[in-house]
Design an enzyme around this catalytic site. Sequence first.
Site, PDB file in Angstrom:
ATOM      1  CG  ASP A 277      74.626  60.182  31.268  1.00 45.09           C
ATOM      2  OD1 ASP A 277      75.309  60.996  30.634  1.00 45.09           O
ATOM      3  OD2 ASP A 277      74.527  58.983  30.974  1.00 45.09           O
ATOM      4  CD  GLU A 278      76.894  60.120  37.623  1.00 47.93           C
ATOM      5  OE1 GLU A 278      77.390  60.982  36.864  1.00 47.93           O
ATOM      6  OE2 GLU A 278      77.374  58.982  37.775  1.00 47.93           O
ATOM      7  N   GLY A 279      74.190  64.557  36.226  1.00 47.11           N
ATOM      8  CA  GLY A 279      73.866  65.985  36.353  1.00 47.11           C
ATOM      9  C   GLY A 279      75.027  66.748  36.960  1.00 47.11           C
ATOM     10  CE  LYS A 280      80.039  63.583  35.659  1.00 50.07           C
ATOM     11  NZ  LYS A 280      79.130  62.504  35.290  1.00 50.07           N
TER      12      LYS A 280
ATOM     13  CG  ASN B 128      83.835  60.130  26.741  1.00 49.57           C
ATOM     14  OD1 ASN B 128      84.206  61.250  27.094  1.00 49.57           O
ATOM     15  ND2 ASN B 128      84.327  59.032  27.290  1.00 49.57           N
ATOM     16  CB  ALA B 129      81.956  64.061  29.103  1.00 48.43           C
TER      17      ALA B 129
ATOM     18  CG  HIS C  22      79.465  67.749  31.982  1.00 52.38           C
ATOM     19  ND1 HIS C  22      80.626  68.023  32.643  1.00 52.38           N
ATOM     20  CD2 HIS C  22      79.331  66.398  32.029  1.00 52.38           C
ATOM     21  CE1 HIS C  22      81.172  66.885  33.070  1.00 52.38           C
ATOM     22  NE2 HIS C  22      80.413  65.896  32.696  1.00 52.38           N
ATOM     23  CB  THR C  23      72.802  69.316  30.120  1.00 50.19           C
ATOM     24  OG1 THR C  23      73.073  68.265  29.200  1.00 50.19           O
ATOM     25  CG2 THR C  23      71.741  70.234  29.555  1.00 50.19           C
TER      26      THR C  23
ATOM     27  NE  ARG D  70     105.115  53.550  25.393  1.00 50.38           N
ATOM     28  CZ  ARG D  70     105.985  52.584  25.616  1.00 50.38           C
ATOM     29  NH1 ARG D  70     107.071  52.832  26.304  1.00 50.38           N
ATOM     30  NH2 ARG D  70     105.803  51.362  25.154  1.00 50.38           N
TER      31      ARG D  70
ATOM     32  N   PRO E 224      68.560  56.348  24.213  1.00 50.83           N
ATOM     33  CG  PRO E 224      66.860  54.826  23.689  1.00 50.83           C
ATOM     34  CD  PRO E 224      68.044  55.546  23.117  1.00 50.83           C
TER      35      PRO E 224
HETATM   36  P1  IMP Z   1      83.453  55.426  25.406  1.00 48.79           P
HETATM   37  O1  IMP Z   1      83.834  56.314  26.538  1.00 48.79           O
HETATM   38  O2  IMP Z   1      82.871  56.178  24.238  1.00 48.79           O
HETATM   39  O3  IMP Z   1      84.555  54.490  25.009  1.00 48.79           O
HETATM   40  O4  IMP Z   1      82.271  54.484  25.920  1.00 48.79           O
HETATM   41  C1  IMP Z   1      82.468  53.469  26.893  1.00 48.79           C
HETATM   42  C2  IMP Z   1      81.230  53.297  27.756  1.00 48.79           C
HETATM   43  O5  IMP Z   1      81.115  54.406  28.613  1.00 48.79           O
HETATM   44  C3  IMP Z   1      79.910  53.225  26.980  1.00 48.79           C
HETATM   45  O6  IMP Z   1      79.031  52.359  27.669  1.00 48.79           O
HETATM   46  C4  IMP Z   1      79.392  54.639  27.045  1.00 48.79           C
HETATM   47  O7  IMP Z   1      77.989  54.691  26.900  1.00 48.79           O
HETATM   48  C5  IMP Z   1      79.840  55.024  28.445  1.00 48.79           C
HETATM   49  N1  IMP Z   1      80.051  56.454  28.610  1.00 48.79           N
HETATM   50  C6  IMP Z   1      81.121  57.164  28.244  1.00 48.79           C
HETATM   51  N2  IMP Z   1      80.991  58.438  28.621  1.00 48.79           N
HETATM   52  C7  IMP Z   1      79.817  58.537  29.248  1.00 48.79           C
HETATM   53  C8  IMP Z   1      79.134  59.614  29.900  1.00 48.79           C
HETATM   54  O8  IMP Z   1      79.595  60.762  29.987  1.00 48.79           O
HETATM   55  N3  IMP Z   1      77.921  59.296  30.435  1.00 48.79           N
HETATM   56  C9  IMP Z   1      77.415  58.061  30.394  1.00 48.79           C
HETATM   57  N4  IMP Z   1      78.004  57.031  29.815  1.00 48.79           N
HETATM   58  C10 IMP Z   1      79.206  57.270  29.255  1.00 48.79           C
END
Ligand code: IMP
Length: 443
Positions: free
Chosen positions: A20-23, A45-46, A48-49, A158, A321
Amino acid sequence: MNYHSNIGRHTAVVGLQWGDEGKGKIVDVLTAEHDVIVRYNGGANAGHTVVVEGQRYALHLIPSGILYPHKMCVIGNGVVVDPERLLEEIDSLRSRSIAVGDNLRISDRAHVVMPYHKEQDAALEDYLASTTANASGSLAIGTTRRGIGPAYADKVCRSTAIRMGDLLDPAYLRERLRVICKLRTNELRAMGVSTAPLDADALAERFGALGVRLRPHIVDSVYELHGAAALGRTILFEGANACLLDIDHGTYPYVTSSNCSTAGIHSGTGIPGSTIGRVLGIMKAYSTRVGAGPFPTELNNEIGSTIRERGREYGTTTGRPRRCGWLDLVAVKYSAMVCGATGIACTLFDVLSGFDELRICTKYRLADGSLSDRFIPDARRLEGASPVYETFDGWSESVAEAGSRSALPDAAKRYLARIEEVVGIPIEMVGIGPERSQTLVAQ
Ligand code: IMP
């Protein structure tokens, strides 16, 4: 031109903290100077805004470069793709008049996040949260529940994996899913999930149909990337998540399941690291973390809440949060070292206006009382480290309108200078607001 003539021509952008560094915004700014933008790790999981002309775009799987016309965007083999989310993202962009066609290529070797991966992710987190809760917390990682860990686990296993290319072969897909679904049903039940038997044929049909829609984008991305580079095109690698969440180099086990440091680029795209001449490490002007795991400079007080509100520190992906704290340069310096960062982009700098004083952690005090400037990429041992701070005067002025770094208040300049001094590389960009235009670039 072959890969040999491309040594040092490409650029990587990577997070130096816990994500979440603002990449997204920095990638967006750098996209103008590159031809091809590539995601090499992670999945949905990522988040990017990017804000362009007042319009806010939240991207999870598609490289931020998609917002520029005429750029090629590639989802590399190292990414785990949730095809339903990807199509939602494509549809949403198209509904806002952003073209998504031949400009988006997806590796046929990227792994697929299946619905049962998300169920497994949630089931394991719930199980750990309920059975291991104790005074020092639980073993639950606080994942995004997007099925990332289980999808990568299948990749390594695999025999139970599905790749994007498999979606294009319905008979093969069905055959694999028939075995996988039997195993998965049993595994989910063993974790306490009362599930009906997973229906392999229904899943094969659903994902086969997704394959049909995605077929125009699915390619051998390794040859596509090398082909583009051979024509003289420059590549920008867009790291998702961040170095301290890297499966090998982060605060294990509170990490994600991919190599999100620059270590993932070669394996996740097939492009050799020697072709990357510039690595821009992105750091916030303070620290945040989402989910569980050690965070030495965390502020569980009013200052932490103020940072959260001013920085709108709520997850793009999950809305959670974020935990907030002072800048930890021990951590940033370590990440810069691991990633080979050649420069820094310091984002969300505007959030720091209005504090009487600011702190930066430059050392840790260890459990035995000694001081160390080494990061500890191991959750259990890092818990025992406490931050040693340097204190800086704050500044009251808004910096959002500053036209250059030299126009910043003196106290703000001192803060940035100390970052450069400790990390030992220059700050090339300073983010002073969410807009593409609110980025100070070193001349
Ligand atoms: P997962 O990637 O969903 O398995 O989550 C593993 C850990 O990485 C958790 O603490 C998530 O909150 C964190 N996490 C995964 N992706 C991000 C991201 O893009 N930003 C911030 N935290 C992340």
